[in-house]
Design an enzyme around this catalytic site. Structure first.
Site, mmCIF file in Angstrom:
data_model
loop_
_atom_site.group_PDB
_atom_site.id
_atom_site.type_symbol
_atom_site.label_atom_id
_atom_site.label_comp_id
_atom_site.label_asym_id
_atom_site.label_seq_id
_atom_site.Cartn_x
_atom_site.Cartn_y
_atom_site.Cartn_z
ATOM 1 N N LYS A 103 0.840 -1.204 0.000
ATOM 2 C CA LYS A 103 0.000 0.000 0.000
ATOM 3 C C LYS A 103 0.883 1.266 0.000
ATOM 4 O O LYS A 103 2.088 1.172 0.228
ATOM 5 C CB LYS A 103 -0.961 -0.037 1.194
ATOM 6 C CG LYS A 103 -1.966 -1.205 1.104
ATOM 7 C CD LYS A 103 -2.965 -1.067 -0.031
ATOM 8 C CE LYS A 103 -3.530 -2.393 -0.497
ATOM 9 N NZ LYS A 103 -4.649 -2.894 0.264
HETATM 10 C C1 LIG Z 1 -5.639 -3.958 0.655
HETATM 11 C C2 LIG Z 1 -7.087 -3.632 0.695
HETATM 12 C C3 LIG Z 1 -7.862 -3.867 1.827
HETATM 13 C C4 LIG Z 1 -7.354 -4.632 3.008
HETATM 14 O O1 LIG Z 1 -6.242 -4.078 3.590
HETATM 15 P P1 LIG Z 1 -5.456 -4.912 4.734
HETATM 16 O O2 LIG Z 1 -4.673 -3.871 5.469
HETATM 17 O O3 LIG Z 1 -4.591 -5.907 4.019
HETATM 18 O O4 LIG Z 1 -6.471 -5.569 5.593
HETATM 19 C C5 LIG Z 1 -9.161 -3.433 1.833
HETATM 20 N N1 LIG Z 1 -9.693 -2.813 0.772
HETATM 21 C C6 LIG Z 1 -8.986 -2.591 -0.357
HETATM 22 C C7 LIG Z 1 -9.639 -1.878 -1.485
HETATM 23 C C8 LIG Z 1 -7.667 -3.014 -0.431
HETATM 24 O O5 LIG Z 1 -6.978 -2.843 -1.571
#
Ligand SMILES: *Cc1c(COP(=O)(O)O)cnc(C)c1O
Length: 393
Positions: free
Chosen positions: A194
Site C-alpha cells: 500500500k
Molecule cells: C488492501 C485492501 C484492503 C485490506 O487491507 P489490509 O490492510 O490488508 O487488511 C481493503 N480494501 C482494499 C480496497 C484493499 O486494496
C-alpha cells in the site's frame, strides 16, 4: 525484472525499529499513540477546516478497521451494507463477519468507483423489499477519490453513514479534505504493497466521538483500559483494575509496526510526488496508443495504482503475458466480487446486473508503479506495450 511493487524503506525505518527493540516495549504503546496523533495531524492539514476534530486509531489491518467501523455503526444480523462489486474481498467480508449482507453496486466506467446512480437504484429496491441499507462503503479505487457528497445524495439524504475504504487513497487531498476524512469513518491500509506500509497495519479515522469510543473499546478485547495505561508507572490505577464491557476483538497495532508507520508517514508526501511524476510520465508515454484507455488524471489521485483499460479481455490477457515474458509484472484490480464463487453463489449474483464492473474486470491492467521506478523502467514498460500493439497491427 520490473516487479509490480516494492516498498520504499530506508535507514529511518531501520533506526525506528531498533529504537523499539531497545525499549523492550513491543506491543501497543507510545509509538502507536504517537502514530495516531501524527496521522490525525496529517489528515487535519487537509482543506476541510469546518468539521469536528478528527481522531485516529491504529489497527492491525484495514480489514480489522473495516470490521471495527461497521461494528461501531451498529451493523448486525439482517442489515444490508452497500458495497462496490469492484473491490477486494475484505471490503465485503467484514459485512458478513457481523452477520449482515452486502448489497453489491456497479461501477462508474472511467474510475471504476461505486456508481451513485446504482446506489439510488439499490435504495429503491431495498425499500420495496422492506429492507434497510444501514451503511455504504465507498472504495477510492486506485487512489482516485469517490465523490462522497454525490454518494450521500444518491441515498436521498437519508443520513446513511458512509465508510471510506481508503486503502488505496493515501494521501489524497480532494479540495474539500483528505480522502478518508470525508465520510463518517475512514479506513486506511498499511499492508506491504500500500502507499505507506508497516508490513501489516491500518488506521481508522473519524470525527464522531461515539464511533471512535466504540472502535477503541472493540479494538482491544472490550477492555476499558489499554496495556500501556495498565502497566505504566504513571497510571493511577493498578494493572488488574479494569473491566470487560464487550466481547471485543484483537485488532491493535504493535509498537514495532507503528514505529515503521511513523517513518513512512514522514515520507508520504514525497512518495506521492514521486508516484504522481511517474504516473504523468506513463500518461505522456502511452498517450498515442489508440488501443488503450488511460486513467483519469485527477489532481486528488494518490496514484496507488495505474490502471489502463484494454479493448477486450483477450487483448488484456495477451498483453499481460507479453509484459511478463519481458520481466514486467502487471496485475488486475480487481476481478469483481460478483464473479467470485462465495459471493456469486451465496447471493445468486449475475454479471448482467454489473455491466460496468464486469467489463472493467475483463479489460483492466495495472502497470508497475512505485516510487523507486526509474525513467528507464518506464521506457521499458511503454516500449513493451507499444511493440505488443505494433506486432499485432
Ligand atoms: C488492501 C485492501 C484492503 C485490506 O487491507 P489490509 O490492510 O490488508 O487488511 C481493503 N480494501 C482494499 C480496497 C484493499 O486494496
Amino acid at each position: 525484472m520490473i516487479p509490480f511493487f516494492k516498498p520504499t524503506l530506508g535507514r529511518a525505518e531501520f533506526a525506528a525499529t531498533r529504537r523499539v527493540i531497545r525499549s523492550g516495549w513491543l506491543t501497543t504503546g507510545p509509538e502507536a499513540i504517537a502514530f495516531e496523533a501524527e496521522f490525525t495531524a496529517f489528515l487535519e492539514r487537509g482543506t476541510a477546516k469546518n468539521g469536528k476534530p478528527i481522531r485516529s486509531l491504529a489497527v492491525s489491518s484495514a480489514t480489522a478497521g473495516l470490521h471495527l467501523a461497521l461494528e461501531s455503526l451498529g451493523v448486525g444480523r439482517g442489515d444490508l451494507v452497500a458495497v462496490p462489486s469492484l473491490t477486494f474481498t475484505a471490503t465485503a467480508s467484514t459485512i458478513r463477519h457481523l452477520g449482515a449482507d452486502p448489497i453489491f453496486i456497479d461501477s462508474e466506467p472511467i474510475t471504476g468507483n461505486i456508481d451513485p446512480s446504482d446506489i439510488a437504484r439499490a435504495f429503491k429496491e431495498a425499500k420495496q423489499n422492506g429492507r434497510k441499507i444501514k451503511a455504504i462503503i465507498a472504495v477510492h479505487l486506485a487512489g482516485h477519490p469517490c465523490d462522497i457528497d454525490e454518494i450521500r445524495e444518491a441515498t436521498g439524504n437519508r443520513h446513511v453513514p458512509v465508510v471510506e475504504d481508503a486503502a488505496h487513497a493515501f494521501p489524497s487531498e480532494t479540495g474539500v479534505g483528505m480522502a478518508g476524512s470525508l465520510g463518517d469513518i475512514g479506513v486506511f491500509s498499511f499492508y506491504a504493497t500500500k502507499p505507506i506500509t508497516c508490513g501489516e497495519g491500518g488506521m481508522v479515522a473519524t470525527r464522531n466521538s461515539a464511533y471512535w469510543e466504540r472502535m477503541k473499546l472493540m479494538r482491544l478485547h472490550g477492555i476499558d483500559r489499554g496495556a500501556w495505561d495498565r502497566y505504566s508507572s504513571r497510571s493511577e490505577r493498578r494493572p488488574w483494575e479494569y473491566d470487560i464491557v464487550a466481547a471485543g476483538f484483537k485488532y491493535n497495532l504493535s509498537d514495532l509496526a507503528a514505529a515503521l508507520g511513523r517513518e513512512q508517514l514522514k515520507r508520504a508526501n514525497k512518495l506521492l510526488k514521486l508516484r504522481r511524476k511517474l504516473a504523468r510520465q506513463y500518461l505522456t508515454m502511452l498517450a498515442d496508443i489508440d488501443e488503450i484507455t488511460l486513467p483519469n488524471d485527477c489532481p486528488a489521485h494518490s496514484w496507488h495504482l495505474f490502471i489502463i483499460h484494454l479493448q477486450d479481455n483477450e487483448t488484456r490477457n495477451l498483453l499481460f503475458d507479453a509484459l511478463r515474458r519481458k520481466g514486467i509484472v502487471g496485475s488486475v484490480h480487481f476481478v469483481p466480487l460478483h464473479r467470485m464463487n462465495y459471493w456469486k453463489s451465496r447471493y445468486s449474483l449475475d454479471s448482467k446486473n454489473f455491466p460496468v464492473a464486469d467489463r472493467l474486470g475483463d479489460v483492466s491492467l495495472s502497470l508497475p508503479l512505485w516510487p523507486g521506478l526509474k525513467l528507464r523502467d518506464m521506457r521499458r514498460v511503454s516500449g513493451a506495450i507499444k511493440s505488443f500493439f505494433g506486432a499485432r497491427i
